[in-house]
Design a protein around this motif. Sequence first.
Motif, PDB file in Angstrom:
ATOM      1  N   THR A 136      -8.862   0.532   0.675  1.00 18.30           N
ATOM      2  CA  THR A 136      -8.417  -0.859   0.752  1.00 18.30           C
ATOM      3  C   THR A 136      -7.532  -1.184  -0.445  1.00 18.30           C
ATOM      4  O   THR A 136      -7.393  -0.399  -1.388  1.00 18.30           O
ATOM      5  CB  THR A 136      -9.626  -1.810   0.789  1.00 18.30           C
ATOM      6  OG1 THR A 136     -10.356  -1.682  -0.434  1.00 18.30           O
ATOM      7  CG2 THR A 136     -10.539  -1.466   1.962  1.00 18.30           C
ATOM      8  N   THR A 137      -6.959  -2.377  -0.393  1.00 16.88           N
ATOM      9  CA  THR A 137      -6.118  -2.839  -1.492  1.00 16.88           C
ATOM     10  C   THR A 137      -6.963  -3.126  -2.729  1.00 16.88           C
ATOM     11  O   THR A 137      -8.155  -3.442  -2.633  1.00 16.88           O
ATOM     12  CB  THR A 137      -5.350  -4.105  -1.077  1.00 16.88           C
ATOM     13  OG1 THR A 137      -4.500  -4.514  -2.135  1.00 16.88           O
ATOM     14  CG2 THR A 137      -6.300  -5.237  -0.743  1.00 16.88           C
TER      15      THR A 137
ATOM     16  N   PHE B 158      -1.919  -4.639   3.516  1.00 18.04           N
ATOM     17  CA  PHE B 158      -3.207  -4.199   4.039  1.00 18.04           C
ATOM     18  C   PHE B 158      -3.681  -5.125   5.159  1.00 18.04           C
ATOM     19  O   PHE B 158      -4.306  -4.668   6.130  1.00 18.04           O
ATOM     20  CB  PHE B 158      -4.244  -4.138   2.924  1.00 18.04           C
ATOM     21  CG  PHE B 158      -5.543  -3.527   3.352  1.00 18.04           C
ATOM     22  CD1 PHE B 158      -5.638  -2.172   3.623  1.00 18.04           C
ATOM     23  CD2 PHE B 158      -6.680  -4.308   3.499  1.00 18.04           C
ATOM     24  CE1 PHE B 158      -6.836  -1.604   4.024  1.00 18.04           C
ATOM     25  CE2 PHE B 158      -7.877  -3.757   3.894  1.00 18.04           C
ATOM     26  CZ  PHE B 158      -7.960  -2.394   4.156  1.00 18.04           C
TER      27      PHE B 158
ATOM     28  N   CYS C 143      -4.922   3.056   1.357  1.00 18.94           N
ATOM     29  CA  CYS C 143      -4.001   2.121   0.719  1.00 18.94           C
ATOM     30  C   CYS C 143      -3.445   2.718  -0.568  1.00 18.94           C
ATOM     31  O   CYS C 143      -2.278   2.533  -0.899  1.00 18.94           O
ATOM     32  CB  CYS C 143      -4.716   0.798   0.441  1.00 18.94           C
ATOM     33  SG  CYS C 143      -3.612  -0.569   0.021  1.00 18.94           S
TER      34      CYS C 143
ATOM     35  N   TRP D 147      -0.571   6.277   3.019  1.00 20.21           N
ATOM     36  CA  TRP D 147      -1.224   6.095   4.326  1.00 20.21           C
ATOM     37  C   TRP D 147      -1.948   7.385   4.679  1.00 20.21           C
ATOM     38  O   TRP D 147      -1.449   8.457   4.346  1.00 20.21           O
ATOM     39  CB  TRP D 147      -0.150   5.759   5.373  1.00 20.21           C
ATOM     40  CG  TRP D 147      -0.685   5.445   6.743  1.00 20.21           C
ATOM     41  CD1 TRP D 147      -1.089   4.230   7.202  1.00 20.21           C
ATOM     42  CD2 TRP D 147      -0.862   6.354   7.829  1.00 20.21           C
ATOM     43  NE1 TRP D 147      -1.508   4.314   8.499  1.00 20.21           N
ATOM     44  CE2 TRP D 147      -1.378   5.633   8.909  1.00 20.21           C
ATOM     45  CE3 TRP D 147      -0.647   7.726   8.000  1.00 20.21           C
ATOM     46  CZ2 TRP D 147      -1.683   6.210  10.148  1.00 20.21           C
ATOM     47  CZ3 TRP D 147      -0.943   8.312   9.218  1.00 20.21           C
ATOM     48  CH2 TRP D 147      -1.447   7.561  10.274  1.00 20.21           C
TER      49      TRP D 147
ATOM     50  N   CYS E 248       0.882  -1.164   0.000  1.00 21.91           N
ATOM     51  CA  CYS E 248       0.000   0.000   0.000  1.00 21.91           C
ATOM     52  C   CYS E 248       0.923   1.218   0.000  1.00 21.91           C
ATOM     53  O   CYS E 248       1.566   1.510   1.019  1.00 21.91           O
ATOM     54  CB  CYS E 248      -0.902   0.007   1.232  1.00 21.91           C
ATOM     55  SG  CYS E 248      -2.232  -1.222   1.194  1.00 21.91           S
TER      56      CYS E 248
END
Length: 342
Positions: A76-77, A89, A70, A67, A64
């Motif tokens: 999210t991934t 993740f 990701c 911050w 990822c």
Amino acid sequence: MGRVPNVTRADAPTPLRNPLAFVAARWTPDPRTVRRAALTALVMSVVIVVTGGAVRLTGSGLGCPTWPKCTEDSLTTTREMGLHGIIEFGNRLLTYVLCAAVGWAIVAARSQKPYRRGLTRLGWAQFWIVMGNAVLGGIVVLVGLNPYTVAAHFLLSSALIAVATVMWQRTREGDAAPRPLVGRAVVQLVWFLVAVSVLLIAVGTVVTGAGPHAGDSSDVPRMPVDWEAVTKLHAVLAWIVVTLAFALWFVLKAVDAPSGPLARTRELFLILLAQGVIGYVQYFTDLPEVLVGAHMLGSCVMWIWVLRVLLSLRERPEETAPAAAPAPVQEPATSPSIAGPR
């Protein structure tokens, strides 16, 4: 059915103002529940270190790339990020599990009767360390896995393990003043063992920061030190810790110390030997990822047992209520001459 208490408008915001006190007023956990909660927090503090090591060893440190999201567009991934994104993740998600474990420990400690302020403060100390380390972990990603920030990340995790270990020990003790089980010279020897162990862990982060496992497949800068030299220094410090542990066991046997300190020291000595074997094997086999991960786990276990040796040198019994004053002896209503023989 029992009488339902009257609830006024002023009582409604009480759970929002102090939810821990609200729960504590309605729940009294069994002492075993409090111990299990503290142990769960300790186990999770080790798990997060090992999984963080897996992120680095699989080259997923920038799976990822930003911050707290990701990616710039996704929390999210994504599928395009592949396995590295899932690993990175997943480690971030484990932080929430760690927070839940620490939260359970705080709630259980706060709800215990009688209330133990010191135990609750140890739980809150873990919470703030976790929050600080989460921010530091984000900084590690934002600065492209700078080895100094990675080292600080691991050292703060070691501090979390230390506080969690102390809390776990305190759940099995009372709140009376600590009573030493050994002499001052033995205590000083153990504190020296603790100091050298801290130095061993710190130098270990330098070995990592200068070594080949940078945490990502891209060109990540390493610490500008001679890796062979710092690795040998790490080994020398490890042998000093082993020697100190053996000397401590010998001294404890000589002074006929209680079984607790002897057992913890013997366990620490065996852990150190196993950790040394893993360390030498990984060094002579070009640092395979599995052995490096096992060495990180061994580092956490070693640190826990060093602290357990230190904490075993004293005992803290349950506080006892002050003895009641003896009742005054009442004089007989009549004299012996009148009462007659007894």
